[in-house]
Design a protein around this motif. Sequence first.
Motif, PDB file in Angstrom:
ATOM      1  N   ALA A  77      -3.815  -9.101  -0.832  1.00  0.00           N
ATOM      2  CA  ALA A  77      -5.129  -9.700  -0.589  1.00  0.00           C
ATOM      3  C   ALA A  77      -5.979  -8.765   0.280  1.00  0.00           C
ATOM      4  O   ALA A  77      -6.486  -9.142   1.340  1.00  0.00           O
ATOM      5  CB  ALA A  77      -4.978 -11.062   0.065  1.00  0.00           C
ATOM      6  N   LEU A  78      -6.163  -7.534  -0.186  1.00  0.00           N
ATOM      7  CA  LEU A  78      -6.839  -6.519   0.614  1.00  0.00           C
ATOM      8  C   LEU A  78      -8.322  -6.816   0.806  1.00  0.00           C
ATOM      9  O   LEU A  78      -9.024  -7.203  -0.129  1.00  0.00           O
ATOM     10  CB  LEU A  78      -6.694  -5.144  -0.045  1.00  0.00           C
ATOM     11  N   THR A  79      -8.776  -6.622   2.027  1.00  0.00           N
ATOM     12  CA  THR A  79     -10.203  -6.652   2.330  1.00  0.00           C
ATOM     13  C   THR A  79     -10.814  -5.309   1.940  1.00  0.00           C
ATOM     14  O   THR A  79     -10.093  -4.334   1.665  1.00  0.00           O
ATOM     15  CB  THR A  79     -10.439  -6.888   3.825  1.00  0.00           C
ATOM     16  N   ASP A  80     -12.142  -5.216   1.944  1.00  0.00           N
ATOM     17  CA  ASP A  80     -12.785  -3.934   1.676  1.00  0.00           C
ATOM     18  C   ASP A  80     -12.364  -2.885   2.703  1.00  0.00           C
ATOM     19  O   ASP A  80     -12.151  -1.712   2.359  1.00  0.00           O
ATOM     20  CB  ASP A  80     -14.309  -4.089   1.698  1.00  0.00           C
ATOM     21  N   ASP A  81     -12.256  -3.285   3.956  1.00  0.00           N
ATOM     22  CA  ASP A  81     -11.838  -2.348   5.005  1.00  0.00           C
ATOM     23  C   ASP A  81     -10.435  -1.820   4.734  1.00  0.00           C
ATOM     24  O   ASP A  81     -10.155  -0.635   4.960  1.00  0.00           O
ATOM     25  CB  ASP A  81     -11.875  -3.041   6.377  1.00  0.00           C
ATOM     26  N   GLU A  82      -9.561  -2.684   4.240  1.00  0.00           N
ATOM     27  CA  GLU A  82      -8.183  -2.264   3.965  1.00  0.00           C
ATOM     28  C   GLU A  82      -8.105  -1.388   2.719  1.00  0.00           C
ATOM     29  O   GLU A  82      -7.312  -0.433   2.677  1.00  0.00           O
ATOM     30  CB  GLU A  82      -7.282  -3.490   3.840  1.00  0.00           C
ATOM     31  N   ILE A  83      -8.926  -1.677   1.715  1.00  0.00           N
ATOM     32  CA  ILE A  83      -8.984  -0.774   0.556  1.00  0.00           C
ATOM     33  C   ILE A  83      -9.487   0.597   1.003  1.00  0.00           C
ATOM     34  O   ILE A  83      -8.983   1.640   0.557  1.00  0.00           O
ATOM     35  CB  ILE A  83      -9.892  -1.349  -0.545  1.00  0.00           C
ATOM     36  N   ALA A  84     -10.466   0.607   1.899  1.00  0.00           N
ATOM     37  CA  ALA A  84     -10.968   1.874   2.430  1.00  0.00           C
ATOM     38  C   ALA A  84      -9.867   2.620   3.186  1.00  0.00           C
ATOM     39  O   ALA A  84      -9.783   3.854   3.119  1.00  0.00           O
ATOM     40  CB  ALA A  84     -12.160   1.632   3.346  1.00  0.00           C
ATOM     41  N   ALA A  85      -9.008   1.893   3.877  1.00  0.00           N
ATOM     42  CA  ALA A  85      -7.892   2.520   4.589  1.00  0.00           C
ATOM     43  C   ALA A  85      -6.916   3.162   3.604  1.00  0.00           C
ATOM     44  O   ALA A  85      -6.446   4.288   3.811  1.00  0.00           O
ATOM     45  CB  ALA A  85      -7.168   1.482   5.452  1.00  0.00           C
ATOM     46  N   VAL A  86      -6.613   2.441   2.513  1.00  0.00           N
ATOM     47  CA  VAL A  86      -5.722   2.978   1.485  1.00  0.00           C
ATOM     48  C   VAL A  86      -6.310   4.238   0.867  1.00  0.00           C
ATOM     49  O   VAL A  86      -5.676   5.303   0.823  1.00  0.00           O
ATOM     50  CB  VAL A  86      -5.476   1.938   0.360  1.00  0.00           C
ATOM     51  N   MET A  87      -7.547   4.127   0.388  1.00  0.00           N
ATOM     52  CA  MET A  87      -8.136   5.227  -0.353  1.00  0.00           C
ATOM     53  C   MET A  87      -8.518   6.398   0.557  1.00  0.00           C
ATOM     54  O   MET A  87      -8.461   7.558   0.143  1.00  0.00           O
ATOM     55  CB  MET A  87      -9.345   4.743  -1.153  1.00  0.00           C
ATOM     56  N   GLY A  88      -8.886   6.090   1.801  1.00  0.00           N
ATOM     57  CA  GLY A  88      -9.147   7.167   2.752  1.00  0.00           C
ATOM     58  C   GLY A  88      -7.898   7.985   3.012  1.00  0.00           C
ATOM     59  O   GLY A  88      -7.939   9.222   3.091  1.00  0.00           O
ATOM     60  N   HIS A  89      -6.770   7.302   3.143  1.00  0.00           N
ATOM     61  CA  HIS A  89      -5.480   7.978   3.331  1.00  0.00           C
ATOM     62  C   HIS A  89      -5.174   8.870   2.130  1.00  0.00           C
ATOM     63  O   HIS A  89      -4.788  10.039   2.288  1.00  0.00           O
ATOM     64  CB  HIS A  89      -4.384   6.919   3.502  1.00  0.00           C
ATOM     65  N   GLU A  90      -5.355   8.346   0.916  1.00  0.00           N
ATOM     66  CA  GLU A  90      -5.049   9.121  -0.278  1.00  0.00           C
ATOM     67  C   GLU A  90      -6.020  10.291  -0.452  1.00  0.00           C
ATOM     68  O   GLU A  90      -5.615  11.392  -0.843  1.00  0.00           O
ATOM     69  CB  GLU A  90      -5.069   8.210  -1.505  1.00  0.00           C
ATOM     70  N   ILE A  91      -7.291  10.073  -0.167  1.00  0.00           N
ATOM     71  CA  ILE A  91      -8.272  11.163  -0.234  1.00  0.00           C
ATOM     72  C   ILE A  91      -7.892  12.279   0.732  1.00  0.00           C
ATOM     73  O   ILE A  91      -8.029  13.469   0.419  1.00  0.00           O
ATOM     74  CB  ILE A  91      -9.688  10.626   0.067  1.00  0.00           C
ATOM     75  N   ALA A  92      -7.399  11.901   1.904  1.00  0.00           N
ATOM     76  CA  ALA A  92      -7.010  12.902   2.897  1.00  0.00           C
ATOM     77  C   ALA A  92      -5.904  13.812   2.362  1.00  0.00           C
ATOM     78  O   ALA A  92      -5.899  15.020   2.624  1.00  0.00           O
ATOM     79  CB  ALA A  92      -6.557  12.220   4.183  1.00  0.00           C
ATOM     80  N   HIS A  93      -4.955  13.255   1.616  1.00  0.00           N
ATOM     81  CA  HIS A  93      -3.913  14.092   1.006  1.00  0.00           C
ATOM     82  C   HIS A  93      -4.546  15.150   0.099  1.00  0.00           C
ATOM     83  O   HIS A  93      -4.121  16.310   0.088  1.00  0.00           O
ATOM     84  CB  HIS A  93      -2.961  13.229   0.170  1.00  0.00           C
TER      85      HIS A  93
END
Length: 271
Positions: free
Chosen positions: A132-148
Motif C-alpha cells: 500500500a505504497l504512498t507517493d512518497d514511498e514510491i519515490a523512495a523506491v524509485m529514487g533508490h533504483e535510479i541511484a544505482h
Amino acid sequence: MQSIFKIALPVLLAGTIATACQTVQTTHGGAVGVQRSQLMMVSAQEVEQASNQQYQQMVAEARSKNALDRDPATVQRVRRIVSRLAAQTGAFRTDAPSWSWEVHVFSSSELNAWCMAGGKMAIYTGLIERLALTDDEIAAVMGHEIAHALREHARERVSKSMATGLGISVAGALLGVGQLGQDLMGQVAKVTFELPNSREHETEADRMGVELAARAGYDPRAAVTLWNKMAGQSAGAPPQWLSTHPSHATRQRDLAEYAARVIPLYEGARR
C-alpha cells in the motif's frame, strides 16, 4: 614457438586488461556526499546497449502475457513520480536529466523494482499493492533504483566479474572469439536481477535516493517507513532486490540520518 606464445599471451592480456581498466567518478557527491572512485573494465555505452536490449525483451515478454501497464491510473501515477525524480538527477551528474528515461508497471505479485543503465525502469504491482505504497514511498523506491543507475553499479559489478574471471571477456574481444555482446547481456541481467547488491552499493543508493526524493518534493523520511514495510513482508529481512546487507537496524539508522540531512531540500522543494 610454443614457449614464446606462453610468455607473450599473459603479457599481452595483462596489457590489454590494464588498458581497458578505467578509474572513474560516475557522479558528483551531492548533498549526501557520495564520492568514491570506481574501477571499470567495460564502457558505459556497451553496458547501456546491453541493458536496453535486455529491457526491450522483458517489456515484450510482459506485453505478450498481458502483464504490462494494465492499470492506466497506476502507470500515470508512477510516471509522474519518476518524471519528478529524473528531473533532479542533475544534482549528481549533468548528463542524466537528458537520458531516455522510461518506466513500466509490470503486473506481478513480486516485491520488486529496478532501474537499468541509461534509465530503463520497472516497478511491480505486488510492491505497490501489497505494501500500500504512498507517493512518497514510491519515490523512495524509485529514487533508490535510479541511484544505482546514476552510479553505474551494474557496470562496476560486470567489471568486477570480468576482473575475477581473469579478463576472459577482454581476451575474447582481443582474439576475436566468443559472443561478447550476448555474454554482456547475460552479465547485465545477472547483476541486475539475480545477485544481491553489495553493502557499499546499497548504502550509496540509499543515501542518494533520499536526496533525489527530497529534491523532487517527496518526503525523504518515507524511505524509513518503506524499509519497515519491506522488512515486515520478508520475515524481518528484505527481499533479494534490496539485498540482505547492511542489517535492518543499521540500514534504518542510516536512512533516518540521511533523510534528516536532506529535509531542508525537501522543504525548499515544497515551497
